[in-house]
Design a protein around this motif. Structure first.
Motif, mmCIF file in Angstrom:
data_model
loop_
_atom_site.group_PDB
_atom_site.id
_atom_site.type_symbol
_atom_site.label_atom_id
_atom_site.label_comp_id
_atom_site.label_asym_id
_atom_site.label_seq_id
_atom_site.Cartn_x
_atom_site.Cartn_y
_atom_site.Cartn_z
ATOM 1 N N LEU A 21 -0.229 3.401 5.055
ATOM 2 C CA LEU A 21 -1.175 2.487 4.856
ATOM 3 C C LEU A 21 -1.338 2.081 6.596
ATOM 4 O O LEU A 21 -0.709 2.185 7.603
ATOM 5 C CB LEU A 21 -0.505 1.293 4.531
ATOM 6 C CG LEU A 21 -0.211 0.976 2.776
ATOM 7 C CD1 LEU A 21 0.688 -0.223 2.628
ATOM 8 C CD2 LEU A 21 -1.604 1.059 2.211
ATOM 9 N N ARG A 22 -2.818 1.640 6.578
ATOM 10 C CA ARG A 22 -3.269 1.566 7.898
ATOM 11 C C ARG A 22 -2.760 0.322 8.471
ATOM 12 O O ARG A 22 -2.413 -0.832 7.996
ATOM 13 C CB ARG A 22 -4.554 1.278 7.826
ATOM 14 C CG ARG A 22 -5.577 0.931 8.925
ATOM 15 C CD ARG A 22 -6.935 0.748 8.885
ATOM 16 N NE ARG A 22 -7.715 0.006 9.924
ATOM 17 C CZ ARG A 22 -7.961 0.246 11.091
ATOM 18 N NH1 ARG A 22 -7.768 1.581 11.495
ATOM 19 N NH2 ARG A 22 -8.596 -0.149 12.115
ATOM 20 N N GLY A 23 -1.990 0.574 9.690
ATOM 21 C CA GLY A 23 -1.444 -0.654 10.455
ATOM 22 C C GLY A 23 0.008 -0.907 10.097
ATOM 23 O O GLY A 23 0.743 -1.637 10.915
ATOM 24 N N PRO A 46 12.052 0.926 2.663
ATOM 25 C CA PRO A 46 11.717 1.076 1.498
ATOM 26 C C PRO A 46 12.070 2.839 1.169
ATOM 27 O O PRO A 46 12.440 3.540 1.960
ATOM 28 C CB PRO A 46 10.358 0.894 1.275
ATOM 29 C CG PRO A 46 9.653 1.332 2.705
ATOM 30 C CD PRO A 46 10.830 0.858 3.722
ATOM 31 N N ALA A 47 11.811 3.000 -0.310
ATOM 32 C CA ALA A 47 12.291 4.515 -0.767
ATOM 33 C C ALA A 47 11.367 5.427 -0.142
ATOM 34 O O ALA A 47 11.903 6.517 -0.035
ATOM 35 C CB ALA A 47 12.073 4.420 -2.310
ATOM 36 N N SER A 48 10.256 5.075 0.062
ATOM 37 C CA SER A 48 9.227 6.093 0.550
ATOM 38 C C SER A 48 9.707 6.443 1.986
ATOM 39 O O SER A 48 8.891 7.667 2.116
ATOM 40 C CB SER A 48 7.795 5.130 0.847
ATOM 41 O OG SER A 48 7.934 4.184 1.649
ATOM 42 N N THR A 49 10.323 6.178 2.544
ATOM 43 C CA THR A 49 10.921 6.556 3.903
ATOM 44 C C THR A 49 12.125 6.728 4.294
ATOM 45 O O THR A 49 12.599 7.039 5.188
ATOM 46 C CB THR A 49 10.283 5.648 5.019
ATOM 47 O OG1 THR A 49 10.514 4.355 4.697
ATOM 48 C CG2 THR A 49 8.761 5.994 5.476
ATOM 49 N N ILE A 50 13.073 6.878 2.963
ATOM 50 C CA ILE A 50 14.351 7.549 3.107
ATOM 51 C C ILE A 50 14.511 8.686 3.842
ATOM 52 O O ILE A 50 15.279 9.116 4.607
ATOM 53 C CB ILE A 50 14.842 7.358 1.749
ATOM 54 C CG1 ILE A 50 15.223 5.866 1.571
ATOM 55 C CG2 ILE A 50 16.396 7.894 1.820
ATOM 56 C CD1 ILE A 50 16.155 4.974 2.528
ATOM 57 N N LEU A 75 11.733 -5.106 -0.985
ATOM 58 C CA LEU A 75 11.314 -3.774 -0.964
ATOM 59 C C LEU A 75 11.679 -3.099 0.427
ATOM 60 O O LEU A 75 11.862 -1.930 0.666
ATOM 61 C CB LEU A 75 10.468 -3.281 -1.703
ATOM 62 C CG LEU A 75 10.449 -3.607 -3.275
ATOM 63 C CD1 LEU A 75 9.222 -2.951 -3.672
ATOM 64 C CD2 LEU A 75 11.711 -3.014 -3.951
ATOM 65 N N ASP A 76 10.922 -3.835 1.485
ATOM 66 C CA ASP A 76 10.702 -3.151 2.670
ATOM 67 C C ASP A 76 12.156 -3.092 3.486
ATOM 68 O O ASP A 76 11.916 -2.551 4.670
ATOM 69 C CB ASP A 76 9.472 -3.979 3.635
ATOM 70 C CG ASP A 76 9.954 -5.465 3.517
ATOM 71 O OD1 ASP A 76 10.462 -5.972 2.746
ATOM 72 O OD2 ASP A 76 9.389 -6.184 4.721
ATOM 73 N N ILE A 123 3.624 1.875 -3.206
ATOM 74 C CA ILE A 123 3.637 2.838 -2.064
ATOM 75 C C ILE A 123 5.134 2.733 -1.416
ATOM 76 O O ILE A 123 5.471 3.526 -0.900
ATOM 77 C CB ILE A 123 2.467 2.158 -1.126
ATOM 78 C CG1 ILE A 123 1.157 2.294 -1.649
ATOM 79 C CG2 ILE A 123 2.857 2.941 0.403
ATOM 80 C CD1 ILE A 123 0.088 1.664 -0.637
ATOM 81 N N TYR A 124 5.516 1.363 -1.454
ATOM 82 C CA TYR A 124 7.039 1.550 -0.889
ATOM 83 C C TYR A 124 8.029 2.385 -1.875
ATOM 84 O O TYR A 124 8.777 2.932 -1.420
ATOM 85 C CB TYR A 124 7.365 0.014 -0.955
ATOM 86 C CG TYR A 124 7.052 -0.903 0.039
ATOM 87 C CD1 TYR A 124 6.530 -0.223 1.304
ATOM 88 C CD2 TYR A 124 7.126 -2.317 -0.085
ATOM 89 C CE1 TYR A 124 6.275 -1.256 2.413
ATOM 90 C CE2 TYR A 124 6.659 -2.994 0.806
ATOM 91 C CZ TYR A 124 6.194 -2.705 2.138
ATOM 92 O OH TYR A 124 5.852 -3.299 3.076
#
Length: 308
Positions: A21-23, A46-50, A75-76, A123-124
């Motif tokens: 996501l932007r920013g 979050p799960a998106s960056t494990i 979540l974050d 997204i997360y």
């Protein structure tokens, strides 16, 4: 994508977990405290960056994660914990009693997160369940250093902070921080449901700990926790006063219109928040939504006080 790892001290690292996501850079993070090939982690993101966090741990030579300390279950901060346990099945997870059941069965947490965050929750990524046997109760000792747990429910009722030696990991309890080339940016993290007295009590607990190195979840370190937390306590009062003032000036005004006026007042009145104007454009865009969320928390608090 290669992980961005900041060596903060000889044994302490900050891992940036940017989202698609932007920013959303220099925002979500994990703290890694190392002892040889073993580590303790504060928040996993979050799960998106494990997978990105796993790559960072590999780069740091970490083979065993003894503990994950979760400041809270948003979540974050904790959304990837179920995925993380699958990578490190022996890890012991420290979380507040109020958050524990939502890690074991995250169904309600995930549904509530989708309602509150909307597309950002997707997204997360969905939070996966954690085996009960991975939840740790009792004392926490890492590398001969005892971890002190501070209940700090100002940001969320299940929030807790951690003191390890010279470090105070405050999660979101002491605001959102960013070190700039000159000066710092700091704003409250006071989303609904905000209760000023509870938030300030959490800050007072951290002040009583004494001077520590203050480790923010969002984002970075400040060398004098007592100084900055006292400044943040003053900042909270500035924000509450500004929102109250605008509410009285425009009693019939639409909420977000009123809060945008409050934001402009705060840029002039709050020298720490005024550095919003010096943030990169994409980070300003990211902050805009979060600022309004914090102001809504204060607005709702004042509305409740007036109606009681």
């Amino acid at each position: 994508m290669m992980p961005e790892i900041y060596e903060i001290e000889d044994d302490l690292y900050l891992v940036d977990l940017p989202q698609k996501l932007r920013g959303f850079r220099k925002f979500i993070s994990s703290w890694v405290l190392k002892d040889g090939q073993s580590a303790l982690i504060v928040d996993v993101g979050p799960a998106s960056t494990i997978r990105l966090l796993k790559d960072a741990l590999d780069e740091l030579g970490v083979e065993r994660v003894e503990y994950v300390l979760l400041t809270h279950i948003h979540l974050d901060h904790a959304g990837g914990i179920g995925n993380f346990v699958r990578l490190y099945p022996d890890v012991k997870i420290v979380v507040s009693e109020r958050g524990e059941k939502h890690l074991i069965d995250p169904t309600k947490l995930w549904e509530a997160s989708k309602k509150i965050l909307g597309s950002l929750a997707l997204i997360y990524g969905e939070i996966k369940p954690v085996p009960q046997e991975n939840i740790h109760k009792g004392d926490v000792v890492f590398s001969e250093r005892k971890v002190k747990i501070l209940k700090s429910p100002g940001h969320a009722p299940h929030h807790q902070s951690y003191v390890i030696g010279d470090y105070l990991f405050s999660g979101d309890a002491s605001g959102v921080f960013l070190q700039l080339d000159r000066g710092i940016y700091l704003r409250p993290a006071t989303p609904p449901r905000f209760i000023k007295e509870v938030y300030e009590d959490s800050l007072d607990k951290m002040i009583k700990v004494g001077k520590k190195k203050l480790c923010f979840a969002h984002f970075g370190m400040y060398g004098n926790s007592r100084k900055l937390i006292k400044m943040h306590k003053e900042q909270i009062n500035i924000w509450v006063d500004a929102v109250r003032e605008v509410m009285h000036e425009y009693p019939a005004g639409e909420v977000f219109w009123v809060l945008n006026i409050a934001k402009e007042k705060l840029i002039k009145k709050d020298k720490l928040f005024a550095n919003y104007l010096r943030l990169d454009e994409d980070i300003q865009e990211r902050e805009n939504h979060a600022i309004m969320n914090s102001l809504v928390g204060i607005y709702n608090y004042l509305k409740t006080r007036e109606s009681s």
